[in-house]
Design a protein around this motif. Structure first.
Motif, PDB file in Angstrom:
ATOM      1  N   ALA A  44      -8.956  24.717-113.520  1.00 10.47           N
ATOM      2  CA  ALA A  44      -8.641  24.719-114.950  1.00 10.47           C
ATOM      3  C   ALA A  44      -7.247  24.169-115.216  1.00 10.47           C
ATOM      4  CB  ALA A  44      -8.751  26.137-115.508  1.00 10.47           C
ATOM      5  N   GLY A  45      -7.115  23.543-116.365  1.00  8.17           N
ATOM      6  CA  GLY A  45      -5.809  23.192-116.905  1.00  8.17           C
ATOM      7  C   GLY A  45      -5.562  24.064-118.121  1.00  8.17           C
ATOM      8  N   LEU A  46      -4.464  24.800-118.124  1.00  5.33           N
ATOM      9  CA  LEU A  46      -4.168  25.721-119.215  1.00  5.33           C
ATOM     10  C   LEU A  46      -2.956  25.238-119.998  1.00  5.33           C
ATOM     11  CD1 LEU A  46      -4.588  29.179-117.428  1.00  5.33           C
ATOM     12  CD2 LEU A  46      -6.343  27.672-118.396  1.00  5.33           C
ATOM     13  N   VAL A  47      -2.960  25.535-121.287  1.00  2.30           N
ATOM     14  CA  VAL A  47      -1.823  25.201-122.138  1.00  2.30           C
ATOM     15  C   VAL A  47      -0.765  26.277-121.942  1.00  2.30           C
ATOM     16  CG1 VAL A  47      -1.045  24.768-124.488  1.00  2.30           C
ATOM     17  CG2 VAL A  47      -3.356  24.082-123.791  1.00  2.30           C
ATOM     18  N   TRP A  48       0.413  25.865-121.511  1.00  2.00           N
ATOM     19  CA  TRP A  48       1.446  26.827-121.127  1.00  2.00           C
ATOM     20  C   TRP A  48       2.792  26.394-121.691  1.00  2.00           C
ATOM     21  CZ3 TRP A  48       0.215  31.386-119.619  1.00  2.00           C
ATOM     22  CH2 TRP A  48       1.152  32.227-119.009  1.00  2.00           C
ATOM     23  N   PRO A  49       3.604  27.353-122.146  1.00  2.00           N
ATOM     24  CA  PRO A  49       4.887  26.979-122.763  1.00  2.00           C
ATOM     25  C   PRO A  49       5.913  26.503-121.742  1.00  2.00           C
ATOM     26  CG  PRO A  49       4.686  29.360-122.637  1.00  2.00           C
ATOM     27  CD  PRO A  49       3.367  28.804-122.191  1.00  2.00           C
ATOM     28  N   GLN A  81      12.746  25.460-123.619  1.00  2.00           N
ATOM     29  CA  GLN A  81      12.688  24.326-124.529  1.00  2.00           C
ATOM     30  C   GLN A  81      11.451  24.460-125.402  1.00  2.00           C
ATOM     31  OE1 GLN A  81      11.767  20.519-122.523  1.00  2.00           O
ATOM     32  NE2 GLN A  81      11.661  21.687-120.628  1.00  2.00           N
ATOM     33  N   SER A  82      11.336  23.597-126.380  1.00  2.00           N
ATOM     34  CA  SER A  82      10.235  23.699-127.332  1.00  2.00           C
ATOM     35  C   SER A  82       8.983  23.035-126.788  1.00  2.00           C
ATOM     36  CB  SER A  82      10.630  23.035-128.657  1.00  2.00           C
ATOM     37  OG  SER A  82      11.767  23.658-129.211  1.00  2.00           O
ATOM     38  N   GLY A  83       7.837  23.537-127.258  1.00  2.00           N
ATOM     39  CA  GLY A  83       6.574  22.884-126.961  1.00  2.00           C
ATOM     40  C   GLY A  83       5.827  23.473-125.789  1.00  2.00           C
ATOM     41  N   CYS A  84       4.521  23.184-125.780  1.00  2.00           N
ATOM     42  CA  CYS A  84       3.634  23.570-124.685  1.00  2.00           C
ATOM     43  C   CYS A  84       3.036  22.305-124.087  1.00  2.00           C
ATOM     44  CB  CYS A  84       2.498  24.465-125.185  1.00  2.00           C
ATOM     45  SG  CYS A  84       2.999  26.051-125.874  1.00  2.00           S
ATOM     46  N   ARG A  85       2.551  22.416-122.877  1.00  2.00           N
ATOM     47  CA  ARG A  85       1.812  21.307-122.278  1.00  2.00           C
ATOM     48  C   ARG A  85       0.760  21.876-121.346  1.00  2.00           C
ATOM     49  NH1 ARG A  85       3.306  19.839-117.004  1.00  2.00           N
ATOM     50  NH2 ARG A  85       5.153  20.917-116.191  1.00  2.00           N
ATOM     51  N   GLU A  86      -0.254  21.076-121.079  1.00  2.00           N
ATOM     52  CA  GLU A  86      -1.304  21.529-120.173  1.00  2.00           C
ATOM     53  C   GLU A  86      -0.818  21.421-118.735  1.00  2.00           C
ATOM     54  OE1 GLU A  86      -5.590  19.807-119.110  1.00  2.00           O
ATOM     55  OE2 GLU A  86      -5.527  20.736-121.104  1.00  2.00           O
ATOM     56  N   GLN A  87      -1.019  22.507-117.990  1.00  2.00           N
ATOM     57  CA  GLN A  87      -0.593  22.555-116.599  1.00  2.00           C
ATOM     58  C   GLN A  87      -1.740  23.065-115.738  1.00  2.00           C
ATOM     59  OE1 GLN A  87       3.270  24.413-115.841  1.00  2.00           O
ATOM     60  NE2 GLN A  87       3.664  24.474-118.039  1.00  2.00           N
ATOM     61  N   PRO A  88      -1.783  22.676-114.467  1.00  2.00           N
ATOM     62  CA  PRO A  88      -2.811  23.221-113.572  1.00  2.00           C
ATOM     63  C   PRO A  88      -2.638  24.730-113.435  1.00  2.00           C
ATOM     64  CG  PRO A  88      -1.724  21.311-112.596  1.00  2.00           C
ATOM     65  CD  PRO A  88      -0.923  21.687-113.797  1.00  2.00           C
ATOM     66  N   VAL A  89      -3.740  25.451-113.484  1.00  2.00           N
ATOM     67  CA  VAL A  89      -3.648  26.906-113.416  1.00  2.00           C
ATOM     68  C   VAL A  89      -3.033  27.359-112.097  1.00  2.00           C
ATOM     69  CG1 VAL A  89      -5.965  27.266-112.465  1.00  2.00           C
ATOM     70  CG2 VAL A  89      -4.910  29.050-113.850  1.00  2.00           C
ATOM     71  N   CYS A  90      -3.254  26.612-111.029  1.00  2.00           N
ATOM     72  CA  CYS A  90      -2.678  26.999-109.737  1.00  2.00           C
ATOM     73  C   CYS A  90      -1.149  26.979-109.786  1.00  2.00           C
ATOM     74  CB  CYS A  90      -3.189  26.079-108.631  1.00  2.00           C
ATOM     75  SG  CYS A  90      -4.930  26.325-108.230  1.00  2.00           S
ATOM     76  N   ALA A  91      -0.585  26.003-110.487  1.00  2.00           N
ATOM     77  CA  ALA A  91       0.868  25.937-110.611  1.00  2.00           C
ATOM     78  C   ALA A  91       1.392  27.113-111.429  1.00  2.00           C
ATOM     79  CB  ALA A  91       1.274  24.613-111.258  1.00  2.00           C
ATOM     80  N   ILE A  92       0.643  27.504-112.454  1.00  2.00           N
ATOM     81  CA  ILE A  92       1.054  28.640-113.284  1.00  2.00           C
ATOM     82  C   ILE A  92       1.011  29.932-112.474  1.00  2.00           C
ATOM     83  CG2 ILE A  92       0.462  30.002-115.320  1.00  2.00           C
ATOM     84  CD1 ILE A  92      -0.667  27.413-116.550  1.00  2.00           C
TER      85      ILE A  92
END
Length: 277
Positions: A175-180, A184-195
């Protein structure tokens, strides 16, 4: 994502945690009509972040959903409290049992009364040690982020959290999840494994805050870390094992053999990251 364990249904390979959409759909008796509004589903992620306390969740359930079983208790809560008894709140508890939030508040009058959170998002299995590890990771995170909760909640809108929940259930560790981007401002999609890799130290700190020993914390979070390193959850193991078995035998036989091997590994209480294909 890291605990997914139900990838098949009736011989079909579906979501990594198929239990999530299956239960939601099976309980949904609302009529689909795009020209009319629909009341919220009785199985849902929730209506928004809780800001003041669990009372908000009880109020939402009482006001949003009509009772399915309009049964009244013999005694009122006021009558019970006037006699020094813990109020049973039987009507509320009955009504709560007809609404299934994925994180559901539960009031129980047992042992003088208590409030608990039913974490229904946690998958079952595949072994006892895996389930304890899942709970340790979740509880550690809940405690670990608590000191920064006022910073975190504005950075993750509730609809994004809901989106992440269903994408994690659908795609597991892919999965790619939207993470802050904290700081800094904004969110971006990141690999869930990295999160997950970023959050493991936070969970460790959270467990330490509630008195879990370093050794015990390391043992169970190590189970999570090993899954991450090997990219193997219960769902991924089942998918890969089923694919291999289907090369040798018909689907029905492959599913039967998959279950036999699953039961053997589960009985050994060997973490799923160590299961062989």
């Amino acid at each position: 994502a890291i605990g997914a364990n139900s990838p098949t249904l009736f011989g079909h390979t579906l979501w990594h945690e198929t239990r999530i959409p299956l239960f939601k759909q099976s309980i949904d008796t609302r009529h689909a009509d795009r020209y009319r509004w629909r009341e919220p589903a009785r199985v849902n992620f929730g209506q928004g972040w809780v800001r003041r306390g669990a009372g908000e969740l009880f109020q939402e359930v009482a006001r949003i959903y009509p009772p399915l079983l309009p049964i009244c208790a013999a005694q009122s809560p006021a009558w019970e409290m006037a006699r020094g008894q813990t109020p049973s709140l039987a009507e509320l508890r009955l009504h709560q049992s007809t609404v299934w939030l994925w994180n559901r508040p539960i009031y129980d009058d047992a042992d003088g009364g208590h409030l608990r959170i039913e974490m229904r998002t946690l998958p079952a299995g595949p072994t006892a040690i895996d389930m304890v590890a899942n709970a340790a990771f979740l509880l550690g995170l809940a405690e670990g982020v608590r000191p920064r909760i006022d910073e975190i909640l504005p950075a993750i809108p509730f609809n994004i959290a809901e989106y992440n929940f269903y994408r994690a259930a659908q795609h597991g560790l892919d999965a790619g999840l939207v993470w802050p981007e904290f700081g800094q401002s904004g969110c971006r999609e990141q690999p869930v494994c990295a999160i997950i890799e970023q959050l493991l130290p936070v969970a460790s700190q959270g467990l330490a805050m509630i008195g879990v020993s370093v050794d015990e914390s390391a043992r169970y979070l190590g189970v999570i870390e090993r899954r991450l390193q090997r990219r193997q959850t219960g769902a991924i193991w089942q998918r890969n094992m089923l694919a291999r078995l289907k090369q040798k035998m018909p689907l029905d036989a492959a599913l039967h053999q998959l279950l036999e091997v699953f039961i053997d590994y589960s009985a050994e209480n060997l973490p799923v990251a160590e299961w062989q294909i």
